[in-house]
Every structure is written in structure tokens, then in C-alpha cells.
Design an enzyme around this catalytic site. Sequence first.
Site, PDB file in Angstrom:
ATOM      1  N   GLU A  41      -1.535   5.944  -8.854  1.00  0.00           N
ATOM      2  CA  GLU A  41      -2.571   6.957  -8.266  1.00  0.00           C
ATOM      3  C   GLU A  41      -2.351   8.154  -8.908  1.00  0.00           C
ATOM      4  OE1 GLU A  41      -2.738   7.404  -4.042  1.00  0.00           O
ATOM      5  OE2 GLU A  41      -3.142   9.671  -4.371  1.00  0.00           O
TER       6      GLU A  41
ATOM      7  N   HIS B 120      -9.617   5.028  -2.071  1.00  0.00           N
ATOM      8  CA  HIS B 120      -8.678   4.940  -0.882  1.00  0.00           C
ATOM      9  C   HIS B 120      -9.440   5.902   0.201  1.00  0.00           C
ATOM     10  CE1 HIS B 120      -4.415   3.472  -1.740  1.00  0.00           C
ATOM     11  NE2 HIS B 120      -5.053   3.510  -3.136  1.00  0.00           N
ATOM     12  N   GLY B 121      -8.867   5.820   1.400  1.00  0.00           N
ATOM     13  CA  GLY B 121      -9.583   6.570   2.536  1.00  0.00           C
ATOM     14  C   GLY B 121     -11.004   6.159   2.502  1.00  0.00           C
ATOM     15  N   ALA B 122     -11.597   5.009   2.465  1.00  0.00           N
ATOM     16  CA  ALA B 122     -12.864   4.861   2.376  1.00  0.00           C
ATOM     17  C   ALA B 122     -13.648   4.238   3.764  1.00  0.00           C
ATOM     18  CB  ALA B 122     -13.194   3.754   1.397  1.00  0.00           C
TER      19      ALA B 122
ATOM     20  N   ASN C 157     -10.071   0.788   0.067  1.00  0.00           N
ATOM     21  CA  ASN C 157      -9.230   0.704   1.276  1.00  0.00           C
ATOM     22  C   ASN C 157      -9.648   0.782   2.300  1.00  0.00           C
ATOM     23  OD1 ASN C 157      -7.412   0.209  -1.162  1.00  0.00           O
ATOM     24  ND2 ASN C 157      -5.906   1.334  -0.476  1.00  0.00           N
TER      25      ASN C 157
ATOM     26  N   ASP D  59       0.831  -1.154   0.039  1.00  0.00           N
ATOM     27  CA  ASP D  59       0.000  -0.003   0.043  1.00  0.00           C
ATOM     28  C   ASP D  59       0.989   1.298  -0.080  1.00  0.00           C
ATOM     29  OD1 ASP D  59      -2.283   1.248   0.244  1.00  0.00           O
ATOM     30  OD2 ASP D  59      -2.521   1.368   2.529  1.00  0.00           O
TER      31      ASP D  59
ATOM     32  N   ASP E 168      -8.447   0.944   6.567  1.00  0.00           N
ATOM     33  CA  ASP E 168      -7.430   0.827   7.529  1.00  0.00           C
ATOM     34  C   ASP E 168      -8.200   1.330   8.812  1.00  0.00           C
ATOM     35  OD1 ASP E 168      -5.170   0.642   9.098  1.00  0.00           O
ATOM     36  OD2 ASP E 168      -3.935   1.890   7.935  1.00  0.00           O
TER      37      ASP E 168
ATOM     38  N   GLY F  61      -7.576   8.362   7.152  1.00  0.00           N
ATOM     39  CA  GLY F  61      -7.748   8.807   8.594  1.00  0.00           C
ATOM     40  C   GLY F  61      -9.271   9.020   9.187  1.00  0.00           C
TER      41      GLY F  61
END
Length: 305
Positions: free
Chosen positions: A131, A206-208, A250, A79, A252, A176
Amino acid sequence: MKSLKYYIGKALKNHFAMGAFNFYNLESLQAIEQACFNLKSPAFISVSESAFSYMGKDYLVALAKSAKKKCPYLFLHLDHGKSFEICQEAIDCGFDSVMIDGSSLTFEDNVDLTQRVCDYAHRVGTIVEGELGQIKGIEDNVASNSHHFTDPKLAKIFVDKTKVDLLAVAIGTSHGAYKYSGEKTLRFDILEEIEKQLPAFPLVLHGASTVDEELVDIFNQNGGNLQNANGIPKELLVEAVKKHNIVKINTDTDIRLAFTSMIRKTLNENPKEIDPRKYLSVGKNKASEILMKKIEYIFFGKNQA
Ligand code: G3H
Ligand code: 13P
Ligand code: ZN
């Protein structure tokens, strides 16, 4: 054993998304494995550069190997690789896919770097994600203070020149636990333009993380301080999967939040507890539970393996 390429094609055709779930230790990987195994759901198991150095290459490769033995539909992914060298290292030790994140570079430098990684990766059949545009948010090695949405015309040129297999797009998500200060939206208009330029091309969000209120409350009620944390509304993610070409999502922060809020609660309620296996298990089970819900209701990845 079916390949990652097979699952990406299947996701694109059938409008489901594979989760890309970050892990950094045994327990986070076990939580992901448990959820994907229960639902027979293909997914990426992602390692950021900082997770790579935290675990060390040998441990992380051994952990991933064990997970893949039980679930051959889990794919080891790098990643936000920032350099050719880290991607090369991941490819050489058998990662199924790598992300080369040249999004902070000029367009030309991003193209050059991504093209170089693709040349190296494709020789051995490793999938590459690039990206274009910048995803807001700050986390260790991944930092950007503002949205720079993906330019649809440049996206077409980028894909044609680099030959990437997957493209991460910036349409308003961010990394975040603080995603919005105003209206919670995503730029589906930009996504549509990208899809016009690149028909039937697999895209990545991303950032989902959804940053569920219930978990934030548990976190804050047990000595934490994540005031005003918020995530992407579930419905927007469902729309991205159902109506668009998003095949990889994604996640996290949601895993971290599930773990840490439950560990805080368990330790608060059991001040004599000193056995890490006890509280780590509570965190692990919660992470697994929230991942299953996501796979079933947002990614629709259930029974796709
Ligand atoms: O998108 C970034 C990931 O959440 C990785 O974060 O570098 O803190 O492991 P990390
Ligand atoms: P979140 O911070 O929303 O979980 O995003 C994670 C991510 O994009 C990893 O690459
Ligand atoms: Zn990311």
C-alpha cells in the site's frame, strides 16, 4: 484448480473485480461462501490481524480450508498485515496472499519492509499486496485521520523496487461507516496518473463499502445509533472497475452492517429468542444477499470462476 494469479490476470483483462470480503467467525465466512458459490465468483476471503487473533490460527485455517473445498476459487488473504512477522506467519500456514501495510511508514521504510515480505512470499508463490498513500478511517489496527493520496510517480518506483503483485491506492475511499462529510467523489484523476505510470498493473481499492441506507435505517430503528453513516456511491465503484485497473475491492463494513442490523431487528421482534443459531442465520442470509448484489452489479464477478 486455477491460481489466484490467473484470476487477477483475468480480472485485469476483462475489467471485473474480485471482492475481498472480511470474515471473523463461521457465520461470516459461510455468508461469503454462499454468495460466491451461488454466483461462481472468485474472491479473497480476508482476515485482518485482529480477526487472526480473535479466531486463532488453527480455527481460521480450518474454516478457510472447508470454504475452499466447496469453492476452490476463494483465496485466503491477510488484510493489513503490519509487520514482517505476521506476514511470515500467514505465509507459513498457507495463506494464498498477504497484504503488507507499510503505508504509515516513510517511503523508504515502506519499500524495505514490502521488499522483505515479497522476497519471503514469492519463494513459495504467495501473492503480495502493498500500500502506498493512506486510506482514511479508524478500525482496530487500521487507523488514519486524513487522506494521503497515492503519489503516481512514487507508485511506479515502489512497484519496481518491491516487486509487489498488487498495489492498494488511496484515491478518497476510507475505512468504516462514515466515509464522507462533504461531496461524495473519488480522485479518478489520480487513478489515471497511477495507471499511466503503471500500465496494466492490478490495483486495489480499500474502504469500498457502500453502507446501504436501508440497512442503516434498520440498524437505527432497532436501538442502534449510526447517524449520518454513509458509503461510497455504487456508480463510483462501477466506474473504478469498468474504466480502470481496480481488480480487488475490499468490503468489511457492509458485511458487519448486514449482520448486525438484522440481528438487532430479529432480537427486537422476538424478545424470547435465546437460540443464537436463529438470529445468526438471519444475519448470515442478509450478508449473503447483499454480497450477491455487489458481485452482480458492482464487481461483475458473476460466472468468472
Ligand atoms: O480494513 C480493515 C478491516 O476492516 C479490518 O478491521 O481490524 O476491525 O478486523 P478489524
Ligand atoms: P470498508 O470499511 O469500507 O468495508 O473497507 C474494508 C477494508 O478496506 C478492509 O481492508
Ligand atoms: Zn483496508
